[in-house]
Design a protein around this motif. Structure first.
Motif, PDB file in Angstrom:
ATOM      1  N   SER A 139      29.176  -0.193 -24.449  1.00  0.00           N
ATOM      2  CA  SER A 139      28.355  -1.151 -25.193  1.00  0.00           C
ATOM      3  C   SER A 139      29.253  -2.050 -26.033  1.00  0.00           C
ATOM      4  N   PHE A 140      28.993  -3.340 -25.957  1.00  0.00           N
ATOM      5  CA  PHE A 140      29.615  -4.305 -26.853  1.00  0.00           C
ATOM      6  C   PHE A 140      28.522  -4.899 -27.724  1.00  0.00           C
ATOM      7  N   LEU A 141      28.741  -4.917 -29.032  1.00  0.00           N
ATOM      8  CA  LEU A 141      27.725  -5.378 -29.975  1.00  0.00           C
ATOM      9  C   LEU A 141      28.335  -6.324 -30.993  1.00  0.00           C
ATOM     10  N   ASP A 142      27.722  -7.479 -31.107  1.00  0.00           N
ATOM     11  CA  ASP A 142      28.079  -8.459 -32.141  1.00  0.00           C
ATOM     12  C   ASP A 142      26.817  -8.681 -32.970  1.00  0.00           C
ATOM     13  N   SER A 143      26.856  -8.258 -34.226  1.00  0.00           N
ATOM     14  CA  SER A 143      25.640  -8.320 -35.043  1.00  0.00           C
ATOM     15  C   SER A 143      25.974  -8.671 -36.483  1.00  0.00           C
ATOM     16  N   LYS A 144      25.112  -9.466 -37.077  1.00  0.00           N
ATOM     17  CA  LYS A 144      25.187  -9.776 -38.503  1.00  0.00           C
ATOM     18  C   LYS A 144      23.773  -9.896 -39.038  1.00  0.00           C
ATOM     19  N   ARG A 145      23.625  -9.542 -40.303  1.00  0.00           N
ATOM     20  CA  ARG A 145      22.310  -9.708 -40.932  1.00  0.00           C
ATOM     21  C   ARG A 145      22.453  -9.776 -42.444  1.00  0.00           C
ATOM     22  N   ASP A 146      21.509 -10.472 -43.042  1.00  0.00           N
ATOM     23  CA  ASP A 146      21.367 -10.531 -44.495  1.00  0.00           C
ATOM     24  C   ASP A 146      20.042  -9.862 -44.815  1.00  0.00           C
ATOM     25  N   PHE A 147      20.095  -8.642 -45.335  1.00  0.00           N
ATOM     26  CA  PHE A 147      18.877  -7.894 -45.627  1.00  0.00           C
ATOM     27  C   PHE A 147      19.181  -6.874 -46.729  1.00  0.00           C
ATOM     28  N   MET A 148      18.164  -6.180 -47.175  1.00  0.00           N
ATOM     29  CA  MET A 148      18.295  -5.185 -48.241  1.00  0.00           C
ATOM     30  C   MET A 148      19.065  -5.785 -49.424  1.00  0.00           C
ATOM     31  N   ASN A 149      20.187  -5.148 -49.837  1.00  0.00           N
ATOM     32  CA  ASN A 149      20.932  -5.665 -50.989  1.00  0.00           C
ATOM     33  C   ASN A 149      22.188  -6.421 -50.581  1.00  0.00           C
ATOM     34  N   TYR A 150      22.283  -6.830 -49.293  1.00  0.00           N
ATOM     35  CA  TYR A 150      23.430  -7.624 -48.871  1.00  0.00           C
ATOM     36  C   TYR A 150      23.407  -8.963 -49.601  1.00  0.00           C
ATOM     37  N   LEU A 180      13.359 -10.399 -42.764  1.00  0.00           N
ATOM     38  CA  LEU A 180      13.782  -9.040 -43.090  1.00  0.00           C
ATOM     39  C   LEU A 180      13.641  -8.791 -44.589  1.00  0.00           C
ATOM     40  N   LEU A 181      13.499  -7.526 -44.937  1.00  0.00           N
ATOM     41  CA  LEU A 181      13.254  -7.153 -46.328  1.00  0.00           C
ATOM     42  C   LEU A 181      14.507  -7.312 -47.177  1.00  0.00           C
ATOM     43  N   LYS A 182      14.336  -7.897 -48.354  1.00  0.00           N
ATOM     44  CA  LYS A 182      15.369  -7.956 -49.381  1.00  0.00           C
ATOM     45  C   LYS A 182      14.897  -7.144 -50.581  1.00  0.00           C
ATOM     46  N   VAL A 183      15.844  -6.420 -51.222  1.00  0.00           N
ATOM     47  CA  VAL A 183      15.479  -5.557 -52.345  1.00  0.00           C
ATOM     48  C   VAL A 183      16.273  -5.944 -53.589  1.00  0.00           C
ATOM     49  N   LYS A 184      15.783  -5.455 -54.716  1.00  0.00           N
ATOM     50  CA  LYS A 184      16.492  -5.626 -55.982  1.00  0.00           C
ATOM     51  C   LYS A 184      16.523  -4.290 -56.699  1.00  0.00           C
ATOM     52  N   ASN A 185      17.445  -4.154 -57.651  1.00  0.00           N
ATOM     53  CA  ASN A 185      17.546  -2.927 -58.429  1.00  0.00           C
ATOM     54  C   ASN A 185      16.550  -2.945 -59.573  1.00  0.00           C
ATOM     55  N   LEU A 186      15.778  -1.875 -59.686  1.00  0.00           N
ATOM     56  CA  LEU A 186      14.830  -1.725 -60.785  1.00  0.00           C
ATOM     57  C   LEU A 186      15.359  -0.617 -61.684  1.00  0.00           C
ATOM     58  N   GLU A 187      15.744  -0.973 -62.913  1.00  0.00           N
ATOM     59  CA  GLU A 187      16.379  -0.006 -63.807  1.00  0.00           C
ATOM     60  C   GLU A 187      15.337   0.910 -64.448  1.00  0.00           C
ATOM     61  N   TYR A 188      15.711   2.169 -64.639  1.00  0.00           N
ATOM     62  CA  TYR A 188      14.865   3.097 -65.379  1.00  0.00           C
ATOM     63  C   TYR A 188      15.735   3.877 -66.352  1.00  0.00           C
ATOM     64  N   LYS A 189      15.124   4.432 -67.389  1.00  0.00           N
ATOM     65  CA  LYS A 189      15.817   5.169 -68.449  1.00  0.00           C
ATOM     66  C   LYS A 189      16.925   4.303 -69.041  1.00  0.00           C
ATOM     67  N   ASP A 190      16.535   3.456 -69.951  1.00  0.00           N
ATOM     68  CA  ASP A 190      17.454   2.471 -70.520  1.00  0.00           C
ATOM     69  C   ASP A 190      18.760   3.111 -70.968  1.00  0.00           C
ATOM     70  N   GLY A 191      19.854   2.444 -70.618  1.00  0.00           N
ATOM     71  CA  GLY A 191      21.161   2.878 -71.071  1.00  0.00           C
ATOM     72  C   GLY A 191      21.845   3.861 -70.147  1.00  0.00           C
ATOM     73  N   GLN A 192      21.176   4.398 -69.144  1.00  0.00           N
ATOM     74  CA  GLN A 192      21.793   5.378 -68.260  1.00  0.00           C
ATOM     75  C   GLN A 192      22.289   4.755 -66.954  1.00  0.00           C
ATOM     76  N   ASN A 193      22.126   3.462 -66.790  1.00  0.00           N
ATOM     77  CA  ASN A 193      22.637   2.752 -65.614  1.00  0.00           C
ATOM     78  C   ASN A 193      22.179   3.391 -64.304  1.00  0.00           C
ATOM     79  N   GLN A 194      20.925   3.794 -64.222  1.00  0.00           N
ATOM     80  CA  GLN A 194      20.367   4.370 -63.011  1.00  0.00           C
ATOM     81  C   GLN A 194      19.259   3.454 -62.507  1.00  0.00           C
ATOM     82  N   TYR A 195      19.208   3.304 -61.180  1.00  0.00           N
ATOM     83  CA  TYR A 195      18.336   2.310 -60.593  1.00  0.00           C
ATOM     84  C   TYR A 195      17.579   2.884 -59.401  1.00  0.00           C
ATOM     85  N   VAL A 196      16.497   2.212 -59.068  1.00  0.00           N
ATOM     86  CA  VAL A 196      15.801   2.458 -57.811  1.00  0.00           C
ATOM     87  C   VAL A 196      15.635   1.105 -57.127  1.00  0.00           C
TER      88      VAL A 196
END
Length: 753
Positions: free
Chosen positions: A595-606, A544-560
């Motif tokens: 429906s009964f659902l038992d689910s766990k995952r490590d993906f995205m920014n988890y 599964l896909l894992k992501v990281k924060n990519l900062e833009y506009k230094d000092g404004q604490n905004q990420y993609v």
């Protein structure tokens, strides 16, 4: 004279007696036993070919009869459920004993069908048909949308803050939707964070569907969790004109059928605006620009002289809205504002033709989607920041399937598919990308009918992604067995692949296919207007896909968020129960799903394996419909309960100079509850000479006003939060739908009642 007469009588009596004696002596007895799998079979007709001599077997399979025929003959054994058997015999003056072992007559009506993981609603499925267009329109709370109606079936989660089909622990993007075999990219309208997009497609466009919550056919791919296959309508029964009006929308359309009834064409146009309802109700969401949309479509259908069928459907859709929310960062700004402008066009062309023993299905689709999002902040009524996200996407899908029947219930099919994606994204002039990918696939699949009690579906799909530069092989297997008259059991296994979401691919990364494995076991009982099904499933996720924060506009604490790797994993397991009954209560159709659902995952920014924030452990839905002919009115109710989903505040911290994710806050949402009600009134019902057919609709969603919560947004430092809630707690819809030239009674009343 008398003596002569007496002598003559004596001779005649002698000859008659001799004849009877000879005839009796000439009769030959033929007997035996007829079996199937070593068990006697009753009601089998046993006859001598081209004669009237024969018998019918008793309950033990035994038979016996006499014949005066002599010489070489054929003994025939016939029964509707078994293949005819012919046996040569020689008749002389001795008794004959003939036994016969029958073979089952395999036919489409009696044969067991593989159904693990799927529910089909079409004219081909009678007893278990679910979610036909009339089911969707008359399900209170579904608002006439296919995707909303599916949430009342087992396996589909009730997630209100974003669009998509969330199936058995999968995200909304892990289920794909197809029209006449071709992939629909951007089935849902463009949306803003926290508000789900709506279905772009009119429910009445489709005559049936197959919804698979796992283990689906090798003909479909690029979906880790589920697939919805929609089948569009054919030629209309006659020409018609339609008009609909309500406080929030109007639409009009027509369908023109040729005099020879070999082609038709039609179009619709509609406009919606929520501004009036925003004034009438207390909305939770502050719309600075009320949601509004314009849509139109055109279609034509042609039936060729050779029995082929062309279908074309094209549509245009645009929507816009503006939303203002109170700031969670009061020291930086007072309000945040997001404005959306969305445009979409979709075209679908399909062709079906039979060539001798082969059936060709070919289709192509093209769609263009633009999402223009403008984010800004305000401090003391002055704009303090602005961020723009513009996405343009062009998508082309081409697919060809050739099928050949092996026998009445066995078939072999194969084909190939091409799916081209070209997306351009501009994120505030900081991130610019042009994502291109061509996914080419080939597949082969066979339906094997071993008997009326046992069948299998075996297939394999091979894909290649030009962007990833990798290929995959995905086997699929399903079995079905009828172990009693109305009871069947099915098992399905499959390996499924899907590309990482392109919106997270903002730079070079060594990525591969995400994958899942499905194991599904089902037991189903189907009788006259009743259906009971139980399913247990296990899904294993890898890469599964894992992501990281990519900062833009230094000092404004905004990420993609951007793709990092494929090291994610997870699982989902559970059980589901579904009961539908249209027989017990007169004119009442109801169903219950759990429906009964038992689910766990490590993906995205988890930061580690967590229960997904879109997965509810327990979900119960009840739907009931009652039509009262005397009042010409239908009453519809639905209720959904879902145990509160988890929520997380995931933040980053510096560890040895590297940013790492961690869970700063977590908890469980309040349980979800919604009771919905709708009424359909048909004033023209029973009026044979009515030139216009009218349906009046009143619908109330969440009639008890339950204050449901979908999640929480957190401030940068985690000290403040705000609830993500529906735009309005209770919504009332009133509308009128008028049809000219065609009686739409059966479209307004469930004909299964």
């Amino acid at each position: 004279m008398n003596r002569k007469l007496t002598a003559m009588k004596t001779k005649l009596l002698f000859f008659f007696s001799f004849f009877l004696f000879t005839l009796s002596f000439a009769q030959t007895k033929i007997s035996g036993k007829v079996t199937f799998k070593n068990k006697g079979v009753g009601e089998v007709n046993v006859t001598l070919k081209d004669t009237y001599d024969g018998a019918t077997t008793d309950a033990n399979g035994s038979f016996s009869f006499e014949t005066s025929e002599k010489g070489n003959h054929i003994l025939i054994f016939t029964h509707p459920k078994y293949i005819d058997v012919e046996k040569p015999i020689v008749i002389d003056n001795q008794e004959i004993s003939v036994n016969s072992e029958l073979k089952e007559q395999i036919n489409e009506i009696d044969a067991v069908v593989v159904s693990a993981g799927s529910i089909e609603a079409s004219d081909r499925k009678r007893a278990t048909a679910l979610l036909t267009p009339i089911d969707i329109y008359t399900t209170a709370g579904a608002n006439g949308q296919i995707s909303s109606a599916l949430t009342y079936l087992p396996g589909v989660q009730k997630v209100g803050e974003t669009e998509g089909l969330f199936v058995r622990g999968g995200t909304g993007t892990e289920s794909k939707i197809f029209m006449d075999g071709s992939l629909i990219n951007n089935y849902f309208s463009s949306s803003v964070p926290g508000i789900a997009g709506r279905d772009r497609f009119n429910t009445s466009l489709f005559k049936g569907n197959i919804f698979s919550s796992g283990g689906y056919s090798a003909l479909y791919g690029q979906a880790l969790s589920g697939a919805l296959m929609l089948e569009s309508v054919d030629l209309p029964d006659q020409s018609s004109y339609d008009f609909g009006i309500s406080p929030i929308f109007w639409n009009a359309g027509f369908q023109k059928l040729s005099d020879q009834k070999n082609y038709s064409f039609g179009a619709t146009l509609g406009y919606s605006n929520l501004k009036l309802m925003q004034k009438a109700f207390n909305f939770n969401t502050n719309f600075t620009d009320a949601p509004q949309g314009l849509n139109g479509d055109f279609n034509f259908r042609i039936k060729t002289k050779s029995g082929g069928f062309f279908k074309y459907y094209g549509m245009y859709d645009s929507n816009r809205m503006g939303v203002e929310t109170e700031s969670l960062e009061p020291n930086q700004y007072d309000f945040s504002l997001v404005k959306l402008k969305g445009k979409n066009t979709y075209h679908n062309l399909s062709f079906k033709q039979k060539f001798g023993k082969y059936l060709l299905n070919a289709g192509a689709s093209y769609s263009f989607n633009r999402s223009d999002l403008d984010f800004s902040t305000q401090k003391n009524d002055i704009e303090t920041g602005n961020t723009k996200l513009l996405t343009d996407g062009n998508y082309i899908n081409f697919k060809t399937v050739i099928e050949r029947k092996i026998n009445k219930i066995s078939a072999l099919r194969g084909g190939f598919e091409l799916n081209s994606t070209s997306e351009k994204l501009n994120f505030n002039d900081f991130v610019e990308k042009h994502y291109k990918d061509l996914i080419s696939a080939a597949f082969v699949e066979t339906d094997l009918g071993f008997s009326n009690q046992l069948s299998a579906k075996i297939g394999v799909r091979v894909e290649n992604s030009s962007y990833l530069g990798k290929s995959n092989i995905a086997p699929r297997l399903a079995l079905a067995y009828r172990f009693a008259k109305d009871w069947t059991t099915s098992f399905a296994y499959g390996l499924f692949y899907q590309n990482p979401e392109s919106k997270y691919i903002n730079g070079p990364a060594n990525l591969g296919f995400q994958q899942s494995q499905h194991y599904i076991f089902q037991v189903q009982r189907t009788t006259d207007r009743r259906s009971l099904r139980f399913e247990a499933f296990y899904k294993k996720y890898d890469d599964l896909l894992k992501v990281k924060n990519l900062e833009y506009k230094d000092g404004q604490n905004q990420y993609v968020q951007t793709a990092d790797n494929n090291n994610g994993y997870g699982y989902a397991k559970g059980m589901e129960l579904f009961w539908r009954d249209r027989k017990t209560f007169e004119n009442i159709d109801y169903w219950i799903s759990y429906s009964f659902l038992d689910s766990k995952r490590d993906f995205m920014n988890y930061p580690f394996s967590l229960k997904p924030n879109f997965a509810s452990e327990h979900t119960i839905s009840v739907v009931a419909k009652r039509f009262v002919p005397k009042w010409k009115t239908g009453f519809n109710f639905s209720y959904t309960y879902a145990k509160g989903r988890p929520y997380y505040d995931i933040a980053t911290q510096d560890v040895n100079g590297e940013p790492q994710y961690y869970v700063r806050h977590e908890g469980s949402l309040k349980d979800y509850n919604a009771l919905n009600f709708s009424v359909n009134y048909l004033p023209n019902l029973g009026k044979k000479d009515a030139k216009a057919f009218t349906v009046l609709v009143l619908s109330v969603s969440n009639i008890l006003g339950s204050k449901n919560v979908y999640g929480y947004n957190f401030s940068t430092n985690g000290s403040r939060n705000s609830a993500v809630v529906p735009p309005v707690n209770t919504f009332v819809f009133i509308g009128a739908f008028i049809s000219f030239g065609v009686d739409k009674t059966q479209d307004a009343i469930n004909n299964n009642l």
